[in-house]
Motif scaffolding. Sequence first.
Motif, PDB file in Angstrom:
ATOM      1  N   ALA B 173       1.147  -1.292   0.000  1.00  0.00           N
ATOM      2  CA  ALA B 173       0.054   0.278   0.191  1.00  0.00           C
ATOM      3  C   ALA B 173       0.986   1.740   0.072  1.00  0.00           C
ATOM      4  O   ALA B 173       0.770   2.122  -0.576  1.00  0.00           O
ATOM      5  CB  ALA B 173      -0.876   0.557   0.975  1.00  0.00           C
ATOM      6  N   ASP B 174       2.297   1.110   0.757  1.00  0.00           N
ATOM      7  CA  ASP B 174       2.639   2.303   0.828  1.00  0.00           C
ATOM      8  C   ASP B 174       4.162   2.202  -0.277  1.00  0.00           C
ATOM      9  O   ASP B 174       4.458   3.637  -0.398  1.00  0.00           O
ATOM     10  CB  ASP B 174       3.197   2.586   1.865  1.00  0.00           C
ATOM     11  CG  ASP B 174       2.962   2.299   3.206  1.00  0.00           C
ATOM     12  OD1 ASP B 174       1.720   3.100   3.326  1.00  0.00           O
ATOM     13  OD2 ASP B 174       2.883   2.089   4.782  1.00  0.00           O
ATOM     14  N   THR B 175       3.407   1.722  -1.597  1.00  0.00           N
ATOM     15  CA  THR B 175       4.911   1.828  -2.772  1.00  0.00           C
ATOM     16  C   THR B 175       4.749   3.039  -3.128  1.00  0.00           C
ATOM     17  O   THR B 175       3.822   3.423  -2.986  1.00  0.00           O
ATOM     18  CB  THR B 175       4.738   0.621  -3.268  1.00  0.00           C
ATOM     19  OG1 THR B 175       5.229   0.460  -4.342  1.00  0.00           O
ATOM     20  CG2 THR B 175       3.319   1.143  -4.814  1.00  0.00           C
ATOM     21  N   PRO B 272       9.915  -4.470  -6.137  1.00  0.00           N
ATOM     22  CA  PRO B 272       9.700  -5.354  -5.462  1.00  0.00           C
ATOM     23  C   PRO B 272       9.478  -4.680  -3.258  1.00  0.00           C
ATOM     24  O   PRO B 272      11.016  -4.085  -3.565  1.00  0.00           O
ATOM     25  CB  PRO B 272      10.317  -6.879  -5.105  1.00  0.00           C
ATOM     26  CG  PRO B 272      11.395  -6.595  -6.503  1.00  0.00           C
ATOM     27  CD  PRO B 272      12.146  -5.604  -6.923  1.00  0.00           C
ATOM     28  N   ALA B 273       8.883  -4.664  -2.825  1.00  0.00           N
ATOM     29  CA  ALA B 273       8.968  -4.480  -1.317  1.00  0.00           C
ATOM     30  C   ALA B 273       9.453  -5.345  -0.544  1.00  0.00           C
ATOM     31  O   ALA B 273       9.104  -6.497  -0.626  1.00  0.00           O
ATOM     32  CB  ALA B 273       7.524  -4.242  -1.071  1.00  0.00           C
ATOM     33  N   TRP B 274      10.459  -5.102  -0.284  1.00  0.00           N
ATOM     34  CA  TRP B 274      11.225  -6.055   0.498  1.00  0.00           C
ATOM     35  C   TRP B 274      10.232  -6.189   1.981  1.00  0.00           C
ATOM     36  O   TRP B 274      11.180  -7.568   2.689  1.00  0.00           O
ATOM     37  CB  TRP B 274      13.069  -5.626   0.974  1.00  0.00           C
ATOM     38  CG  TRP B 274      13.193  -5.628  -0.677  1.00  0.00           C
ATOM     39  CD1 TRP B 274      13.061  -4.415  -1.575  1.00  0.00           C
ATOM     40  CD2 TRP B 274      13.480  -7.552  -1.267  1.00  0.00           C
ATOM     41  NE1 TRP B 274      14.243  -5.657  -2.814  1.00  0.00           N
ATOM     42  CE2 TRP B 274      13.947  -6.625  -2.484  1.00  0.00           C
ATOM     43  CE3 TRP B 274      13.722  -8.603  -1.008  1.00  0.00           C
ATOM     44  CZ2 TRP B 274      14.603  -7.618  -3.794  1.00  0.00           C
ATOM     45  CZ3 TRP B 274      14.529  -9.309  -1.962  1.00  0.00           C
ATOM     46  CH2 TRP B 274      14.325  -8.908  -2.965  1.00  0.00           C
ATOM     47  N   ALA B 275       9.838  -5.411   1.765  1.00  0.00           N
ATOM     48  CA  ALA B 275       9.014  -5.534   4.167  1.00  0.00           C
ATOM     49  C   ALA B 275       8.790  -6.413   4.085  1.00  0.00           C
ATOM     50  O   ALA B 275       8.337  -7.486   5.267  1.00  0.00           O
ATOM     51  CB  ALA B 275       8.093  -4.906   4.202  1.00  0.00           C
ATOM     52  N   SER B 276       7.463  -7.899   3.263  1.00  0.00           N
ATOM     53  CA  SER B 276       7.341  -9.007   3.462  1.00  0.00           C
ATOM     54  C   SER B 276       8.369  -9.946   3.208  1.00  0.00           C
ATOM     55  O   SER B 276       8.063 -11.109   3.293  1.00  0.00           O
ATOM     56  CB  SER B 276       6.392  -9.372   2.378  1.00  0.00           C
ATOM     57  OG  SER B 276       6.536  -8.872   1.065  1.00  0.00           O
ATOM     58  N   ARG B 277       9.934  -9.780   2.508  1.00  0.00           N
ATOM     59  CA  ARG B 277      10.282 -10.809   2.098  1.00  0.00           C
ATOM     60  C   ARG B 277      11.735 -10.749   3.686  1.00  0.00           C
ATOM     61  O   ARG B 277      12.566 -11.763   4.222  1.00  0.00           O
ATOM     62  CB  ARG B 277      11.567 -10.528   1.179  1.00  0.00           C
ATOM     63  CG  ARG B 277      10.221 -10.452   0.222  1.00  0.00           C
ATOM     64  CD  ARG B 277      11.143 -11.268  -0.838  1.00  0.00           C
ATOM     65  NE  ARG B 277       9.999 -10.985  -2.434  1.00  0.00           N
ATOM     66  CZ  ARG B 277      10.508 -10.949  -3.634  1.00  0.00           C
ATOM     67  NH1 ARG B 277      11.734 -11.480  -3.986  1.00  0.00           N
ATOM     68  NH2 ARG B 277       9.508 -10.440  -4.487  1.00  0.00           N
ATOM     69  N   LEU B 278      12.448  -9.824   4.317  1.00  0.00           N
ATOM     70  CA  LEU B 278      13.809  -9.455   4.393  1.00  0.00           C
ATOM     71  C   LEU B 278      12.594  -8.633   5.493  1.00  0.00           C
ATOM     72  O   LEU B 278      12.184  -7.786   6.208  1.00  0.00           O
ATOM     73  CB  LEU B 278      14.247  -8.570   4.232  1.00  0.00           C
ATOM     74  CG  LEU B 278      14.906  -8.610   2.936  1.00  0.00           C
ATOM     75  CD1 LEU B 278      15.734  -8.307   1.935  1.00  0.00           C
ATOM     76  CD2 LEU B 278      15.627 -10.807   2.844  1.00  0.00           C
ATOM     77  N   ASP B 279      13.226  -9.138   7.619  1.00  0.00           N
ATOM     78  CA  ASP B 279      13.025  -8.490   8.354  1.00  0.00           C
ATOM     79  C   ASP B 279      14.164  -7.141   8.802  1.00  0.00           C
ATOM     80  O   ASP B 279      14.292  -6.922   8.018  1.00  0.00           O
ATOM     81  CB  ASP B 279      13.346  -9.778   9.866  1.00  0.00           C
ATOM     82  CG  ASP B 279      15.064  -9.485   9.541  1.00  0.00           C
ATOM     83  OD1 ASP B 279      16.192  -8.674  10.300  1.00  0.00           O
ATOM     84  OD2 ASP B 279      15.813 -10.580   8.706  1.00  0.00           O
ATOM     85  N   PRO B 280      13.505  -6.867   9.532  1.00  0.00           N
ATOM     86  CA  PRO B 280      13.580  -5.122   9.414  1.00  0.00           C
ATOM     87  C   PRO B 280      15.169  -4.849   9.893  1.00  0.00           C
ATOM     88  O   PRO B 280      15.809  -3.783   9.775  1.00  0.00           O
ATOM     89  CB  PRO B 280      12.803  -4.985  11.136  1.00  0.00           C
ATOM     90  CG  PRO B 280      11.850  -5.467  10.846  1.00  0.00           C
ATOM     91  CD  PRO B 280      12.030  -7.007  10.739  1.00  0.00           C
ATOM     92  N   VAL B 281      15.545  -5.315  10.596  1.00  0.00           N
ATOM     93  CA  VAL B 281      16.815  -5.225  10.780  1.00  0.00           C
ATOM     94  C   VAL B 281      17.485  -5.558   9.904  1.00  0.00           C
ATOM     95  O   VAL B 281      18.573  -4.801   9.680  1.00  0.00           O
ATOM     96  CB  VAL B 281      17.692  -6.486  11.824  1.00  0.00           C
ATOM     97  CG1 VAL B 281      19.299  -6.497  11.911  1.00  0.00           C
ATOM     98  CG2 VAL B 281      16.964  -5.727  13.305  1.00  0.00           C
ATOM     99  N   THR B 282      17.336  -6.490   8.556  1.00  0.00           N
ATOM    100  CA  THR B 282      17.996  -6.715   7.864  1.00  0.00           C
ATOM    101  C   THR B 282      18.032  -5.387   7.265  1.00  0.00           C
ATOM    102  O   THR B 282      18.863  -4.793   5.974  1.00  0.00           O
ATOM    103  CB  THR B 282      17.355  -7.414   7.202  1.00  0.00           C
ATOM    104  OG1 THR B 282      18.326  -9.297   7.938  1.00  0.00           O
ATOM    105  CG2 THR B 282      18.948  -7.990   5.871  1.00  0.00           C
ATOM    106  N   ILE B 283      16.805  -5.204   6.876  1.00  0.00           N
ATOM    107  CA  ILE B 283      16.480  -3.860   5.788  1.00  0.00           C
ATOM    108  C   ILE B 283      17.436  -2.850   6.592  1.00  0.00           C
ATOM    109  O   ILE B 283      18.056  -2.011   5.813  1.00  0.00           O
ATOM    110  CB  ILE B 283      15.234  -3.877   5.698  1.00  0.00           C
ATOM    111  CG1 ILE B 283      14.556  -4.406   4.793  1.00  0.00           C
ATOM    112  CG2 ILE B 283      14.294  -2.040   5.342  1.00  0.00           C
ATOM    113  CD1 ILE B 283      12.729  -4.709   5.043  1.00  0.00           C
TER     114      ILE B 283
END
Lengths: 482, 297
Positions: B173-175, B272-283
């Motif tokens: 939604a926030d893309t 792609p949005a990575w929020a769904s694939r990577l954890d916040p620390v990795t981001i």
Amino acid sequence: MSSNAAIPDEDGPLYVSAKKVYPQRVKGRFRRIKWALLAFCLGIYYFLPFVRWDRGPALPDQAVLVDFERRRFYFFFIELWPQEVYYLTGLLILAAIVLFLMNAIAGRIWCGYLCPQTVWTDLFFAVERLIEGDRRDRIKLDAEGWSASKIGLKAAKHFVWLMIAWWTGGAWVLYFSDAPTLVKDLATFQAPFSAYLWIGILTATTYVFAGHMREQVCLYMCPWPRIQAALTDSDALNVTYKFDRGEPRASVKQAAQLKAAGQPAGDCVECKQCIAVCPTGIDIREGTQLGCIQCGLCIDACDDVMGKLGRPTGLIGYDTVKAVEARACGTSPPALRLVRPRTVLYAAIIAFVGGAMLYQLATRAFLNLAVVHERTPLFTTLKDGSIRNAYTLRIANKRSEERPIAITLDAPMGTTWEVAGAQQTADWRPIVIVPPDSTLDVRLFVTMPQPQARGPSQMIQIKAADLSFGENATVKDNFFAP
Amino acid sequence: MTNPNHTAHEPDFDAVTGQSTTGHSWDGIRELNTPLPRWWLWTFYITILWSIGYWLVYPAWPLISSHTTGLFGYSSRAAVALEVQALEQRRDQQAAGLKTASLEEIKASPELLRVALARGKASFAENCVGCHGQGGTGAPSYPNLTDDDWVWGGGLKDIQATIQNGIRWTQNADTRMGEMLAFGRQGMLKKDEIEQVVDFVRSLAKLEPAKGANLAAGKALYETNCASCHGEAGKGNREVGAPDLTDAIWLYGSSREAMIESVHNGRAGIMPAWASRLDPVTIKALTVYVHSLGGGQ
Ligand code: SF4
Ligand code: SF4
């Protein structure tokens, strides 16, 4: 062939089961020298780790320390980093050539007096003699059946041997960590496992090599006797039985009879004392041989006998092949030639390698700079068309103080540079603070405007300057552009 | 069957060598008994004993469908698993620092920065190099992350938002949304108008326009069609991902043909949005890593 030969000779069988050697107690000049060297060498080995050397608060204060954890080697005022281990090569070359030189001058000085195998074996022999008695008692003890007193003596000997071996292993690990702390940790069972493991290993090797294998190490395991055979020559001093004077052997009585009959008689009375004292159990009268570590003890033994008989000492002594052969032919022996092409060459190599190492050590830098150009990307085009290259700088501060290092560039006009995370001085030089005795990696971005940024590449010079000590390190590297 | 050349006799003593014999002789040649040194034999026996101990303690013998497991059930696979677990634990400890710290705090702390860069680099190699290339060098239509030209902003927060939510990634939604219209294909500009506007844009970027180009006409077209996103001066607008048209960096190429194609067909690259694939620390770590590549603002 004599049954005393420790090494089977050509005609004999290739393998013999080891014959136990029972060296007899001996007194004399060489024995005293050996005691003194033994005390000196072991003293250094056992106590050196406790010697302190002040290097400031940030660094360990142990005079000799191999610090694996921080990857440093300390030797009094010298501190080596891993990239300087090539000094070790120099040391090894020096060690080899010094051995060669010793050999060319006076035979196996190393084997007879200084080699750890000899020193510890000598110490273990002394313990054995103290507990089980001299040669005769020990032969008798080994021959007789087991009894309470024999068990007691043997147990006592092995216990003392093991204690010495254990202390030897204990001293070894102290070279790798702060000695007083480690001693405390060892005693309270707080020390790392590897410390106990190494103590165990060194205890075992010392006990086995010095207590049980003894001369077998020299005869079968060590390469040096083989090398020595190729290095010695007829001008080198070696422990020698002077057969010109000793032969033909005859007891005192026989000698008197022979002389009376107008026949020659030598000074060797066949008392076999030289064999009895020999730590490798050989007969020096068979000539210089692989089994002889040239400890000089047979000289002491023979001198003692000659003294008692009122004959001149030195039937066995340091002598050269040339001298002995000359006397055997009745000519006067040539003068000792210590200065020969071989010794001069060895001395020259020693002086050269030693000098080069000292020079290198005295002039080595305390600030090092290594530069790695970024490969991906080789360069980046910026919005205004100028070209940026990225580098990783590795700055090594080998002093024990924290140092501010300014990064400057020798590059075309208009070039700007920036070190990630660094402060800038008033004149736009980035300053990085390198902690004491460590390396710091920083990223350097260099931006060159058009048209100075010529492709495909040009040389620029990167300089790290210590603002407080006035030391510099410069490195040339490429600046790439399209 | 016995060897006719072989005779056995009592072991005796050989005078020439001073050695006893084994009691075997072949063609009258007697075999000497020349034992190995005792210490050598003992060493050999000890190695045999050692190997027996080894069989007992470690997995050693193959069975039909498995193998002997050894007394303590040791296996190198389990040992590796333990090491991996220990490593993950250590990583988690380091990550704990990253979790609570803000991006600026991470940047400011050498310790956290080191951890973040290492993690970011590893994660970048795993997830990002496919499009952005090794070291973030980009490729045509995939932005170069090392330069100072940012379509959607090069601050820490901007980069983090881009990684999290993606670009034109409609599942999120926030893309980041923004569209370069297909002016030609959708009939908004005719072919010669496209060429005029392209020549004008080229003049903005100090690129060579076509000979005899009508820059004034191009300018007029630009102002009505393009300026709303790319700005009067062509400086772009990061809100809608409209690139700066005046600089030296061209995501889709700076040739006249490439630019005509952009105006004709529009451009709508997707990340792609990575929020769904990577954890916040990795981001966070990725953000700091990308920011450190050289272009961070
Ligand atoms: S032969 Fe080897 S082990 Fe024996 S004393 Fe000489 S150097 Fe040492
Ligand atoms: S022969 Fe003499 S010098 Fe050589 S090892 Fe024996 S005692 Fe020492």
